[in-house]
Scaffold this active site. Structure first.
Site, PDB file in Angstrom:
ATOM      1  CG  ASP A   1       6.459   2.926   4.340  1.00 18.92           C
ATOM      2  OD1 ASP A   1       6.300   3.240   3.145  1.00 18.92           O
ATOM      3  OD2 ASP A   1       5.524   2.786   5.144  1.00 18.92           O
TER       4      ASP A   1
ATOM      5  CG  ASN B   1       4.408  -3.136  -2.132  1.00 19.37           C
ATOM      6  OD1 ASN B   1       5.500  -3.356  -1.626  1.00 19.37           O
ATOM      7  ND2 ASN B   1       3.508  -2.364  -1.518  1.00 19.37           N
TER       8      ASN B   1
HETATM    9  C1  IPE Z   1       8.536   2.272   0.050  1.00 20.58           C
HETATM   10  O1  IPE Z   1       8.120   3.575  -0.204  1.00 20.58           O
HETATM   11  C2  IPE Z   1       8.798   1.477  -1.211  1.00 20.58           C
HETATM   12  C3  IPE Z   1       7.909   0.335  -1.445  1.00 20.58           C
HETATM   13  C4  IPE Z   1       6.917  -0.024  -0.666  1.00 20.58           C
HETATM   14  C5  IPE Z   1       8.138  -0.455  -2.659  1.00 20.58           C
HETATM   15  P1  IPE Z   1       6.595   3.913  -0.462  1.00 20.58           P
HETATM   16  O2  IPE Z   1       6.356   3.834  -1.930  1.00 20.58           O
HETATM   17  O3  IPE Z   1       5.726   3.067   0.389  1.00 20.58           O
HETATM   18  O4  IPE Z   1       6.525   5.434  -0.010  1.00 20.58           O
HETATM   19  P2  IPE Z   1       5.281   6.179   0.646  1.00 20.58           P
HETATM   20  O5  IPE Z   1       4.773   5.323   1.768  1.00 20.58           O
HETATM   21  O6  IPE Z   1       4.259   6.382  -0.421  1.00 20.58           O
HETATM   22  O7  IPE Z   1       5.871   7.472   1.134  1.00 20.58           O
HETATM   23 MG    MG Z   2       4.530   3.258   2.009  1.00 20.34          MG
END
Ligand code: IPE
Ligand code: MG
Length: 211
Positions: free
Chosen positions: A2, A50
């Site tokens: 994350d 996601n």
């Molecule tokens: C993690 O980084 C990648 C995935 C979940 C695919 P994020 O995209 O969640 O990054 P933040 O939480 O917005 O900083």
């Molecule tokens: Mg995230």
């Protein structure tokens, strides 16, 4: 893994740049984990939740998984076997596009002889979906639902119980990851975003189980 988005925003970069950096960091961290004699490294690449992200971001992340599963030469050099867990490609709610499916199949096949660390990438993964799937498989096989039969029908049944769970970027939650497998896990929370999760961080996490 994350915090890619926040890592990028702090630098005035688009979120996609954070994901690119995150994938590079994973490749680097796999190398470190091998030197630390980690037997099993399992990473949450993309969740069943996601898919609601903006389409351009999802497409970018898909491309990075294709790149990740394409790192066969590196993984072979490191004697790392790659695995994948997520909603089976033939299940009605699976979302993994064909070109990522192909990259996953090829990576699993081309690293299957390796005897060192097992790198499992969770993609289109959710723990609740996994548990429903496991129970359903057990039921279809006419088995009694028990801890043993559920364990035997998890996506990657040979994954051992998790010793240490890591959550990056200051998030103090689990978010539908390996709920069955983490029953006895130590948990390492860190404020560092994933692109900055380095060897020293891995050592701090491992220290929770190697004291
Ligand atoms: C993690 O980084 C990648 C995935 C979940 C695919 P994020 O995209 O969640 O990054 P933040 O939480 O917005 O900083
Ligand atoms: Mg995230």
């Amino acid at each position: 893994m994350d915090g890619n988005g926040r890592w990028a925003r702090r630098r005035g970069l688009p979120r996609t740049a954070g994901h690119t950096e995150g994938e590079e960091n994973l490749a680097a961290l796999v190398r470190v984990a091998v030197t630390r004699d980690v037997g099993w490294l399992t990473v949450f690449g993309f969740s069943t939740e996601n898919w609601v992200r903006p389409r351009t971001e999802v497409r970018h992340i898909l491309g990075l998984h294709k790149k990740l599963f394409g790192r066969v030469a590196e993984l072979n050099e490191l004697n790392v076997r790659i695995e994948w867990m997520g909603r089976p490609f033939d299940s009605p709610d699976a979302r993994t596009p064909k070109y990522v499916q192909q990259a996953i199949r090829k990576a699993i096949h081309d690293t299957r002889q390796n005897t060192g660390m097992v790198l499992t990438v969770a993609f289109d993964y959710g723990s609740r979906a996994e548990l429903v799937h496991a129970a359903d498989q057990a039921r279809r096989a006419g088995e009694t639902i028990s801890e043993q039969t559920i364990s035997q029908h998890l996506y990657v049944p040979d994954l051992p119980p998790v010793d240490v769970l890591v959550r990056t970027s200051g998030e103090l939650r689990i978010s539908n990851f390996m709920l069955w497998q983490i029953v006895g896990a130590r948990v390492y929370f860190t404020d560092r975003p994933w692109p900055e999760f380095d060897a020293a961080e891995l050592d701090r996490a491992l220290a929770l189980v190697r004291r």
